[in-house]
Design a protein around this motif. Structure first.
Motif, short mmCIF file in Angstrom:
data_model
loop_
_atom_site.label_atom_id
_atom_site.label_comp_id
_atom_site.label_asym_id
_atom_site.label_seq_id
_atom_site.Cartn_x
_atom_site.Cartn_y
_atom_site.Cartn_z
N ASN A 1 0.82 -1.21 0.00
CA ASN A 1 0.00 0.00 0.00
C ASN A 1 0.86 1.27 0.00
O ASN A 1 0.58 2.23 -0.73
N GLU A 2 1.90 1.28 0.81
CA GLU A 2 2.76 2.45 0.90
C GLU A 2 3.50 2.70 -0.41
O GLU A 2 3.59 3.84 -0.87
N MET A 3 3.99 1.63 -1.02
CA MET A 3 4.70 1.83 -2.27
C MET A 3 3.76 2.22 -3.40
O MET A 3 4.12 3.00 -4.28
N ALA A 4 2.53 1.70 -3.38
CA ALA A 4 1.55 2.09 -4.39
C ALA A 4 1.28 3.59 -4.31
O ALA A 4 1.17 4.28 -5.34
N SER A 5 1.18 4.12 -3.08
CA SER A 5 0.97 5.56 -2.90
C SER A 5 2.17 6.36 -3.40
O SER A 5 2.02 7.41 -4.03
#
Length: 251
Positions: A228-232
Motif C-alpha cells: 500500500n505504501e509503495m503504491a501511494s
C-alpha cells in the motif's frame, strides 16, 4: 540565408542600438572617446601635442620631419568621425553576432522541446492519469484481491521505457522519468514477490489460507502495508511527473 522576419527583427531592434549605442563593449567606448577627443580638442592644444610627437620622433629616428608634412588640420575631423563611425559599426556588428547566437539557441531549444513533447504524448498513451493502473495505485487497498490486468500499464512502462529512445533530452525531466521508472520497477517486483493468484482468478497479497481469518499473521499485515505504501509513492511520482512535464513543455 536569413528570413525576412529575421532581417526585419534585426533592423528594428539594432537600428535603435545604432542611434543609441549602449557602449557595453570597451573597444567601442575607447574608440568613440578617442574620435570625440580628436574632434573636440582645440587646435592649439593639438598642435602642441603634434609638435611633441614630432620632436620625439626626430630625436629617436634621426629623420627630420615638420608639422606641414603631417597634412592640414581638417584631416583631424575626418579621422575623428571615422573612428566614431567605425566604433558604432563594431558595436552593431557585435550585437548582430549575439543576435545570431540567440536565434540558434532558441531554435535548438525549440527542437529539444518538440522531441520531449512527442515523447511525453507517447507516455500519456500508455500510462495516463485515467488509466486502470493509476486508478489502482490511487484507490486500492491491497488487503483485498485485485485484477492482475490492472497492472498492465505499469508493466508496459517498466518493460519499454528503460532505453535511450525513451529518454528525455531535458535533464530535469529525464531525472524525474528515471525516478518514476525505478519506483514502478520496484513496485512490480514487490507485487510479484508478495502476491499470488487466488482461487477466484484474481491476485492477492493475502494468501487464501488466511483470508477468512479474523486476525491475519503479522507478516501478512506487514506485506499489505508495504505494498500500500509503495503504491501511494508510485502514484504521487506519476502525478508529479505529468505535472512537471506539462509545466516544462507548456502543454
Amino acid at each position: 540565408m536569413f528570413t525576412k522576419e529575421e532581417v526585419k527583427e534585426f533592423i528594428i531592434k539594432y537600428g535603435k542600438k545604432w542611434l543609441f549605442p549602449d557602449f557595453y563593449n570597451k573597444v567601442t567606448w575607447y574608440v568613440v572617446t578617442l574620435g570625440a577627443g580628436i574632434i573636440l580638442t582645440p587646435t592649439p592644444f593639438k598642435l602642441v601635442v603634434y609638435n611633441w610627437i614630432i620632436e620625439s620622433f626626430n630625436l629617436n629616428a634621426g629623420t627630420a620631419i615638420t608639422l606641414s608634412e603631417m597634412g592640414s588640420s581638417t584631416a583631424d575631423y575626418w579621422l575623428g568621425f571615422s573612428l566614431i563611425i567605425s566604433a558604432l559599426l563594431h558595436n552593431v556588428f557585435s550585437k548582430w553576432l549575439r543576435h545570431q547566437n540567440d536565434i540558434q539557441d532558441r531554435v535548438k531549444a525549440e527542437k529539444v522541446s518538440e522531441v520531449d513533447e512527442a515523447l511525453f504524448k507517447e507516455f500519456l498513451e500508455i500510462f495516463p492519469s485515467g488509466s486502470r493502473s493509476a486508478y489502482l495505485l490511487e484507490t486500492h487497498d491491497f488487503g483485498n484481491s485485485f485484477n492482475l490486468d490492472s497492472l498492465r500499464d505499469i508493466d508496459k512502462f517498466v518493460d519499454e521505457w528503460n532505453c535511450p529512445e525513451k529518454s528525455f533530452i531535458n535533464p530535469e525531466l529525464e531525472s524525474i522519468r528515471k525516478e518514476l521508472w525505478n519506483k514502478c520497477h520496484e513496485f512490480s517486483w514487490l507485487i510479484a514477490k508478495k502476491s499470488a493468484p487466488t482461487s477466484g482468478g484474481f491476485q492477492s497479497v493475502v494468501p487464501d489460507r488466511v483470508r477468512g481469518n479474523l486476525d491475519w499473521p503479522e507478516w501478512v499485515d506487514n506485506d499489505v502495508k508495504a505494498v500500500n505504501e509503495m503504491a501511494s509513492e508510485v502514484f504521487l511520482l506519476h502525478q508529479g511527473f505529468i505535472k512537471s512535464m506539462r509545466e516544462a513543455l507548456k502543454c
